[in-house]
Design an enzyme around this catalytic site. Structure first.
Site, mmCIF file in Angstrom:
data_model
loop_
_atom_site.group_PDB
_atom_site.id
_atom_site.type_symbol
_atom_site.label_atom_id
_atom_site.label_comp_id
_atom_site.label_asym_id
_atom_site.label_seq_id
_atom_site.Cartn_x
_atom_site.Cartn_y
_atom_site.Cartn_z
ATOM 1 N N ARG A 19 0.824 -1.203 0.000
ATOM 2 C CA ARG A 19 0.000 0.000 0.000
ATOM 3 C C ARG A 19 0.861 1.257 0.000
ATOM 4 O O ARG A 19 0.439 2.310 -0.436
ATOM 5 C CB ARG A 19 -0.864 -0.001 1.264
ATOM 6 C CG ARG A 19 -2.328 0.015 0.967
ATOM 7 C CD ARG A 19 -3.144 0.090 2.212
ATOM 8 N NE ARG A 19 -2.422 -0.224 3.424
ATOM 9 C CZ ARG A 19 -2.992 -0.265 4.620
ATOM 10 N NH1 ARG A 19 -4.267 -0.030 4.744
ATOM 11 N NH2 ARG A 19 -2.290 -0.547 5.697
ATOM 12 N N ASP A 30 -5.008 -2.403 -1.391
ATOM 13 C CA ASP A 30 -5.387 -2.418 0.016
ATOM 14 C C ASP A 30 -5.936 -3.811 0.318
ATOM 15 O O ASP A 30 -6.993 -4.200 -0.195
ATOM 16 C CB ASP A 30 -6.456 -1.340 0.252
ATOM 17 C CG ASP A 30 -6.826 -1.255 1.723
ATOM 18 O OD1 ASP A 30 -6.509 -2.206 2.473
ATOM 19 O OD2 ASP A 30 -7.425 -0.231 2.110
ATOM 20 N N LEU A 31 -5.192 -4.557 1.135
ATOM 21 C CA LEU A 31 -5.574 -5.955 1.359
ATOM 22 C C LEU A 31 -6.934 -6.066 2.035
ATOM 23 O O LEU A 31 -7.593 -7.090 1.973
ATOM 24 C CB LEU A 31 -4.505 -6.666 2.199
ATOM 25 C CG LEU A 31 -3.134 -6.792 1.535
ATOM 26 C CD1 LEU A 31 -2.135 -7.455 2.468
ATOM 27 C CD2 LEU A 31 -3.235 -7.575 0.233
ATOM 28 N N LYS A 51 5.451 -18.586 8.399
ATOM 29 C CA LYS A 51 5.077 -18.765 9.787
ATOM 30 C C LYS A 51 4.900 -17.405 10.460
ATOM 31 O O LYS A 51 5.477 -16.434 9.950
ATOM 32 C CB LYS A 51 6.101 -19.625 10.519
ATOM 33 C CG LYS A 51 7.447 -18.933 10.767
ATOM 34 C CD LYS A 51 8.373 -19.819 11.498
ATOM 35 C CE LYS A 51 8.280 -19.652 12.972
ATOM 36 N NZ LYS A 51 9.002 -18.469 13.504
ATOM 37 N N HIS A 61 11.997 -22.016 7.370
ATOM 38 C CA HIS A 61 13.254 -21.704 6.675
ATOM 39 C C HIS A 61 14.402 -22.598 7.123
ATOM 40 O O HIS A 61 15.381 -22.746 6.419
ATOM 41 C CB HIS A 61 13.600 -20.215 6.770
ATOM 42 C CG HIS A 61 14.182 -19.796 8.077
ATOM 43 N ND1 HIS A 61 13.414 -19.579 9.192
ATOM 44 C CD2 HIS A 61 15.458 -19.564 8.470
ATOM 45 C CE1 HIS A 61 14.208 -19.222 10.196
ATOM 46 N NE2 HIS A 61 15.454 -19.201 9.786
ATOM 47 N N LYS A 108 18.050 -24.669 4.957
ATOM 48 C CA LYS A 108 19.471 -24.443 5.283
ATOM 49 C C LYS A 108 20.306 -25.601 4.734
ATOM 50 O O LYS A 108 19.964 -26.760 4.915
ATOM 51 C CB LYS A 108 19.652 -24.333 6.804
ATOM 52 C CG LYS A 108 19.097 -23.011 7.362
ATOM 53 C CD LYS A 108 19.376 -22.891 8.850
ATOM 54 C CE LYS A 108 18.649 -21.723 9.467
ATOM 55 N NZ LYS A 108 19.445 -20.505 9.595
ATOM 56 N N GLU A 137 20.403 -18.425 20.324
ATOM 57 C CA GLU A 137 20.591 -17.123 19.681
ATOM 58 C C GLU A 137 21.194 -16.138 20.668
ATOM 59 O O GLU A 137 20.872 -16.173 21.852
ATOM 60 C CB GLU A 137 19.253 -16.561 19.210
ATOM 61 C CG GLU A 137 18.564 -17.406 18.175
ATOM 62 C CD GLU A 137 17.309 -16.732 17.665
ATOM 63 O OE1 GLU A 137 17.420 -15.921 16.741
ATOM 64 O OE2 GLU A 137 16.226 -16.997 18.203
ATOM 65 N N ASP A 158 7.424 -20.063 18.674
ATOM 66 C CA ASP A 158 8.290 -19.412 17.687
ATOM 67 C C ASP A 158 9.346 -20.374 17.127
ATOM 68 O O ASP A 158 9.692 -20.294 15.953
ATOM 69 C CB ASP A 158 8.987 -18.204 18.344
ATOM 70 C CG ASP A 158 9.724 -17.325 17.342
ATOM 71 O OD1 ASP A 158 9.148 -17.054 16.269
ATOM 72 O OD2 ASP A 158 10.854 -16.902 17.632
ATOM 73 N N HIS A 195 10.778 -25.162 13.924
ATOM 74 C CA HIS A 195 12.175 -25.483 13.586
ATOM 75 C C HIS A 195 12.725 -26.691 14.354
ATOM 76 O O HIS A 195 13.311 -27.596 13.779
ATOM 77 C CB HIS A 195 13.087 -24.289 13.844
ATOM 78 C CG HIS A 195 12.629 -23.008 13.199
ATOM 79 N ND1 HIS A 195 12.054 -22.972 11.953
ATOM 80 C CD2 HIS A 195 12.658 -21.724 13.627
ATOM 81 C CE1 HIS A 195 11.757 -21.712 11.644
ATOM 82 N NE2 HIS A 195 12.108 -20.935 12.645
HETATM 83 C C1 BG6 Z 1 12.517 -17.338 13.152
HETATM 84 C C2 BG6 Z 1 12.062 -16.856 14.493
HETATM 85 O O1 BG6 Z 1 11.638 -18.295 12.644
HETATM 86 O O2 BG6 Z 1 13.821 -17.907 13.274
HETATM 87 C C3 BG6 Z 1 13.039 -15.858 15.076
HETATM 88 O O3 BG6 Z 1 10.777 -16.263 14.374
HETATM 89 C C4 BG6 Z 1 14.433 -16.437 15.091
HETATM 90 O O4 BG6 Z 1 12.650 -15.471 16.389
HETATM 91 C C5 BG6 Z 1 14.803 -17.000 13.723
HETATM 92 O O5 BG6 Z 1 15.324 -15.406 15.434
HETATM 93 C C6 BG6 Z 1 16.122 -17.747 13.788
HETATM 94 O O6 BG6 Z 1 16.527 -18.099 12.498
HETATM 95 P P1 BG6 Z 1 18.058 -18.200 12.104
HETATM 96 O O7 BG6 Z 1 18.027 -18.643 10.679
HETATM 97 O O8 BG6 Z 1 18.652 -16.847 12.304
HETATM 98 O O9 BG6 Z 1 18.652 -19.213 13.029
#
Ligand code: BG6
Length: 486
Positions: free
Chosen positions: A47, A90-91, A144, A174, A178, A212, A231, A236
């Site tokens: 938008r 505009d969604l 996600k 994601h 990797k 992290e 999360d 993951h």
């Molecule tokens: C995301 C989470 O899916 O993955 C984040 O929502 C997290 O909170 C991230 O920081 C970590 O991904 P990566 O690839 O940096 O390890």
């Protein structure tokens, strides 16, 4: 890996954070590497920009800096921009979707609709696409978080499933894109060496850590309603676990791999609410220091409620109820503001049953495989060897496989691989609906129990490895986290 057909890649949330940091840079890299079909187009949908010129200006200002980190090829960047078109939409107004239909109707190839928006928009967008006939000859990509719990995730999947067939739906995790996660499949199923050992008879325990250093950054508001279990664990960590524990698939086609992962997820031993204190630890970081820099407490981060009970750390003991893994504890752990950024899988093999070589042959620290996913992808096999000199004194040594030394080029970012897979119709690295459901089904009793107890998470200082209870949980099983041994 070249796209074999043309495509029209429609990016909803075209000026959002994800588009800026991940999706457009990944498409640029694929373009630069010559992996996108000549006529393929990218259509930003947002938008904020008035027209194409405004969108290109935004892309130049916001995407280029991310791309430049790897050294920018100006010619490639200029030809990349030529692929980009823009629709201001505009969604919230389904009638606007006629503009999108008109914009893409003459564009070539398969249509990919990438929903880099909040999940509350997934269903309205799908309905609006269907209303203008855009749900055929197309694929839809969902980011996600896909729901907040089993019920809300089912509601999204049901609604999207009425409009798109399962083969058209690409649910992104994601981590599956990797390189090292792919390598895990190669390691397990390309080498006869490991397979006979990859079972309860020889494996004592397995640890999977995604740690992290970063905090919640600018996402405090989102994160405070989400927490580490939703999360990171539901998606993951459980995906990594399913790849570590799955049976060899009969081929690498998408459903063979996903069927085997699903079997693992369905075999996860349900958590008995009465045991939750023994098998699950939840923590929240307080102020601390990481590599000499002070960082504030989670509760004071922007967007986070001052009296928040959201967890930023989770450690779990998980069991898999099947013949291969019965009785082997899998320890999963993830957290923000931990002492290091590392993602790794540690397979602890059993010690020799009897040591003719003296007690050191029974010590931990050997008989171990450590698969480091990031940073610095390596596989390290720890063995015992005799120390030089007199007597039979053993020491732990290791065999190292550092991937960047073997393969100096060709590394690909997760998003680049996944986007090429969507364009090319390869589903193996996307989460199938039944996998997602099984993961939510397993996670939900933990969420419910924590919500009912309504207790604050255990505190840990930023820059440490989480609450002491996480180490205590492993100590009950006579083991410890890898870093605690060194
Ligand atoms: C995301 C989470 O899916 O993955 C984040 O929502 C997290 O909170 C991230 O920081 C970590 O991904 P990566 O690839 O940096 O390890």
């Amino acid at each position: 890996m070249f796209t074999d057909s043309s495509f029209t890649f429609v990016l909803f949330g075209g000026t959002g954070d994800l588009s800026m940091r991940k999706i457009l840079p990944a498409l640029y890299e694929a373009h630069r590497a010559g992996m996108l079909a000549e006529g393929g187009k990218i259509v930003g949908v947002a938008r904020h920009a008035e027209d194409r010129a405004g969108y290109i200006e935004w892309v130049n200002a916001h995407v280029k800096p991310y791309v430049s980190k790897n050294g920018l090829d100006e010619t490639a960047w200029a030809s990349f921009l030529e692929r980009i078109q823009y629709v201001k939409l505009d969604l919230g107004k389904p009638e606007d979707f006629a503009l999108l239909r008109d914009a893409v109707s003459e564009l070539p190839g398969i249509r990919v609709f990438y929903l880099a928006t909040g999940p509350s928009l997934f269903v309205p967008i799908c309905h609006a696409l269907a209303a203008v006939g855009l749900n055929t000859n197309s694929r839809i990509v969902l980011e996600k978080p896909l729901g907040y719990d089993l019920k809300s995730s089912n509601a999204i999947n049901d609604a999207v499933g009425e409009i798109f067939a399962e083969e058209q739906i690409y649910r992104i995790d994601h981590y599956l894109g990797k390189e090292p996660v792919q390598n895990l499949l190669a390691l397990r199923f390309g080498n006869a060496l490991f397979e006979p050992l990859w079972r309860r008879e020889w494996v004592e325990s397995i640890q999977i850590t995604i740690a992290e250093e970063l905090g919640v950054e600018a996402r405090g508001d989102f994160y405070d309603n989400t927490g580490a279990l939703r999360d990171m664990v539901q998606n993951h960590l459980l995906q990594l676990l399913s790849i570590v524990a799955m049976e060899p698939p009969h081929s690498m086609d998408s459903d063979s791999v996903r069927d085997e992962k699903l079997r693992v997820l369905r075999a996860l031993k349900p958590i008995d609410p009465r045991d939750i204190g023994k098998v699950a630890v939840r923590g929240q970081y307080h102020a601390g220091g990481i590599r000499g820099t002070s960082v504030p407490a989670y509760a004071t981060e922007p967007g986070v409620k001052a009296n928040t009970n959201t967890e930023t750390f989770v450690a779990l003991k998980v069991e898999i109820e099947n013949w291969r893994w019965a009785g082997v504890p899998f320890f999963l752990r993830t957290g923000k503001r931990l002492a290091d950024r590392v993602a790794e899988i540690v397979v602890n093999f059993r010690a020799v049953p009897h040591s003719a070589l003296g007690p050191t042959a029974l010590r931990p620290g050997a008989n171990r495989l450590v698969i480091r996913l990031q940073p610095n992808e390596t596989i390290r096999l720890y063995c015992l060897a005799k120390q030089p000199g007199e007597g039979m004194n053993l020491a732990s040594v290791h065999l190292d496989l550092a991937f960047d030394q073997f393969f100096r080029e060709g590394q690909m970012e997760a998003y680049q691989r996944l986007l090429l897979d969507v364009i090319n119709g390869r589903l193996a690295l996307f989460v199938r609906r039944d996998e997602q459901e099984a993961a939510w089904r397993w996670v939900e009793p933990i969420l419910n129990e924590w919500a009912a107890a309504n207790k604050p998470p255990k505190p840990y200082a930023a820059g440490t490895w989480g609450p002491a209870a996480s180490s205590a949980m492993l100590a009950q099983h006579g083991t410890c986290w890898l870093e605690e041994e060194n």
